[in-house]
Motif scaffolding. Structure first.
Motif, short mmCIF file in Angstrom:
data_model
loop_
_atom_site.label_atom_id
_atom_site.label_comp_id
_atom_site.label_asym_id
_atom_site.label_seq_id
_atom_site.Cartn_x
_atom_site.Cartn_y
_atom_site.Cartn_z
N MET A 1 0.81 -1.26 0.55
CA MET A 1 -0.25 0.18 0.75
C MET A 1 0.73 1.43 0.29
SD MET A 1 -3.00 1.28 -0.49
CE MET A 1 -4.16 0.37 0.23
N GLU A 2 1.86 1.60 0.59
CA GLU A 2 3.00 2.21 0.75
C GLU A 2 3.45 2.85 -0.73
OE1 GLU A 2 6.05 1.69 2.85
OE2 GLU A 2 5.40 1.58 5.14
N THR A 3 3.43 1.77 -1.79
CA THR A 3 3.73 2.05 -2.73
C THR A 3 2.69 2.88 -4.20
OG1 THR A 3 5.38 -0.25 -2.57
CG2 THR A 3 4.88 1.07 -5.34
N TRP A 4 1.68 1.79 -2.95
CA TRP A 4 1.26 2.74 -4.08
C TRP A 4 -0.01 4.37 -3.83
CZ3 TRP A 4 -4.40 3.88 -1.59
CH2 TRP A 4 -5.87 4.61 -3.32
N LEU A 5 0.05 4.61 -2.36
CA LEU A 5 0.69 5.49 -2.25
C LEU A 5 1.02 6.77 -2.53
CD1 LEU A 5 -0.32 5.27 1.75
CD2 LEU A 5 -2.16 5.79 0.37
N ARG A 6 2.97 5.86 -2.80
CA ARG A 6 3.04 7.54 -3.24
C ARG A 6 3.58 7.57 -4.74
NH1 ARG A 6 6.67 4.08 -1.56
NH2 ARG A 6 7.57 3.10 -3.02
N GLU A 7 3.10 6.15 -5.72
CA GLU A 7 3.16 6.76 -6.69
C GLU A 7 1.68 6.66 -7.63
OE1 GLU A 7 5.09 2.61 -8.18
OE2 GLU A 7 6.62 3.20 -7.39
N LYS A 8 1.06 6.01 -7.00
CA LYS A 8 -0.51 6.45 -7.55
C LYS A 8 -1.40 7.52 -6.98
CE LYS A 8 0.72 3.12 -10.02
NZ LYS A 8 0.35 2.68 -11.81
N LEU A 9 -0.91 8.07 -5.43
CA LEU A 9 -2.27 8.33 -5.07
C LEU A 9 -1.17 10.47 -5.00
CD1 LEU A 9 -4.65 9.45 -3.66
CD2 LEU A 9 -3.51 8.97 -1.93
N ARG A 10 0.00 9.88 -4.86
CA ARG A 10 0.16 11.12 -4.42
C ARG A 10 0.72 12.49 -5.39
NH1 ARG A 10 3.43 14.03 -0.19
NH2 ARG A 10 3.57 16.09 -1.18
N PRO A 11 1.44 11.31 -6.82
CA PRO A 11 0.90 12.68 -7.57
C PRO A 11 -0.50 13.27 -8.07
CG PRO A 11 2.00 10.82 -8.52
CD PRO A 11 1.53 10.08 -6.98
N ILE A 12 -1.41 12.32 -7.91
CA ILE A 12 -2.98 12.81 -7.73
C ILE A 12 -2.78 14.42 -7.08
CG2 ILE A 12 -4.90 13.14 -8.01
CD1 ILE A 12 -4.14 12.28 -10.40
N LEU A 13 -2.21 14.50 -5.84
CA LEU A 13 -2.44 14.90 -4.89
C LEU A 13 -1.28 16.56 -4.76
CD1 LEU A 13 -2.93 12.69 -1.82
CD2 LEU A 13 -4.57 14.18 -2.57
N ASP A 14 -0.54 15.82 -5.91
CA ASP A 14 0.41 17.12 -6.10
C ASP A 14 0.17 18.36 -7.36
OD1 ASP A 14 1.78 16.05 -4.11
OD2 ASP A 14 3.36 15.02 -5.62
N LYS A 15 -0.82 17.60 -7.77
CA LYS A 15 -1.96 18.33 -8.70
C LYS A 15 -3.09 19.19 -8.64
CE LYS A 15 0.09 15.33 -12.66
NZ LYS A 15 -1.08 14.34 -13.78
#
Length: 234
Positions: A1-15
């Motif tokens: 889950m940490e990988t998903w949060l970092r690689e999938k969710l974080r890029p959207i939040l950064d936008k």
């Protein structure tokens, strides 16, 4: 889950727009129904625009907690969050309250709460104050909101198949009401007052340069693992 949060969710939040307030609501489920989180951005025109939907299905409590903590900590100008604290959802609502204090509302979804908030949510669509994601499941979840004994809510035994083949129970519609409620709450501001040094205290609050010490301030579809589902709408 940490990988998903970092690689999938974080890029959207950064936008997300760092200048706009963001709020979210979660309709909790552990198994069976989906556990849905909706993030809204409050525009300059005061319109709440859906920016992100996260769906979790059959995901353990602790993993849902990790997702929620990651989301809230990364949201720009995080205003408020409203959690379904009915039944098993009380755990996640409680730990979120412990983490973010007054920025969290623990909601018991009952007739009184729906009566006070559902009608205002529906009226917000007529007034152009809400924009939801253009996704068939999200739209159908909102269409599931009906009058039940004079109150707008999802009928208890109302079920239908979503685009992924799983049963739905108006989950995003309920999360939408919670996110709308959250956006209408005051955003708590946290700050700190630096402790003066002995020299500053003796000099009446001035530093070595003669200036007073001031207060500082703190501060697409994608199907991830563990049966969760993520929708980004940036």
């Amino acid at each position: 889950m940490e990988t998903w949060l970092r690689e999938k969710l974080r890029p959207i939040l950064d936008k997300l727009d760092p200048t706009r307030r963001h709020d979210f609501g979660q309709d909790f489920a552990r198994s069976g129904d989906g556990s849905v989180i909706i993030v809204n951005e409050l525009g300059q025109d005061l319109v709440r625009r859906g920016k992100l939907v996260i769906e979790l299905r059959n995901v353990p409590y602790e993993t849902q907690r990790d997702v929620v903590f990651f989301l809230g900590d990364a949201l720009p100008r995080f205003g408020h969050a409203a959690f379904d604290a009915t039944g098993n959802g009380a755990y996640l609502a409680e730990v979120a309250r412990q983490r973010w204090g007054e920025r969290v509302s623990e909601i018991k979804l009952n007739a009184g709460w729906y009566g006070a908030n559902s009608t205002a949510y529906i009226e917000a669509f007529s007034d152009g104050e809400i924009v939801v994601a253009g996704d068939d499941d999200i739209i159908r979840d909102h269409q599931a909101l009906q009058y039940v004994d004079g109150i707008i809510r999802v009928p208890e035994n109302f079920r239908y198949k979503g685009g992924d083949g799983f049963d739905r129970h108006g989950d995003a519609g309920i999360a939408g009401i919670l996110a709308w409620y959250a956006s209408r709450q005051g955003a708590a501001e946290y700050g700190y007052e630096p402790v003066p040094t002995l020299r500053q205290a003796l000099d009446g609050g001035q530093d070595d340069n003669g200036f007073g010490s001031g207060a500082g301030s703190s501060r697409d579809w994608w199907r991830p693992p563990l049966g969760s589902r993520y929708r980004g709408f940036i």
